[in-house]
Design a protein around this motif. Sequence first.
Motif: not given
Length: 192
Positions: A10, A13-15, A18
């Motif tokens: 990831l 930003e995605e992490r 999440k």
Amino acid sequence: MAVIDDDDKLTPEEREAKDKADRSREVEEQAALPYSWKQELGEVDIAVPVPKGTRGRDLNVIIQKKKISVGLKGQEPIMGGELCKDIKVEDSTWSIEDQSVVTVHLEKVNKMQWWENVLTHHPKIDTRKIQPENSKLSDLDGETRGMVEKMMFDNQQRQLGKPTSDELKKQEALKRFQAAHPELDFSNAKIS
């Protein structure tokens, strides 16, 4: 075989998104439980709401090495089941506060491990996200604090399928030795 963690793929930003979603789900799951709980490395404290005016003699509280049950006499337990880890029964206690909350204090057998949940059938929390209170950690003497921080790091590394601090040291020592002795073949070297 290495454990591949999808989180490693990831973007930051995605992490973060999440983690935020996971944390939100975790908070909702924990809020839905018929009790609240908090922990430190060596202990777990549970608060079980009961009807106002409840006295100790109205309660049926059972604390065993691997099981707990809290409820009103003659009724189904408010909380009960198998504990996720063993406790020291002789050092665990319960009391009633304001005739409305049963507080249960459990002493962990393993004082160096975070619990994912209290009862095995209840939702788990992500122990990798636990941030111990700095004041508590800083209250420890330097040697003990270093040991606790190392254990926390190693536990997190194991959960991520990554090398522990000792394994990292061995890998680094092997790299230094290889650099000092390029004439030697290390293709079959095993680190143990």
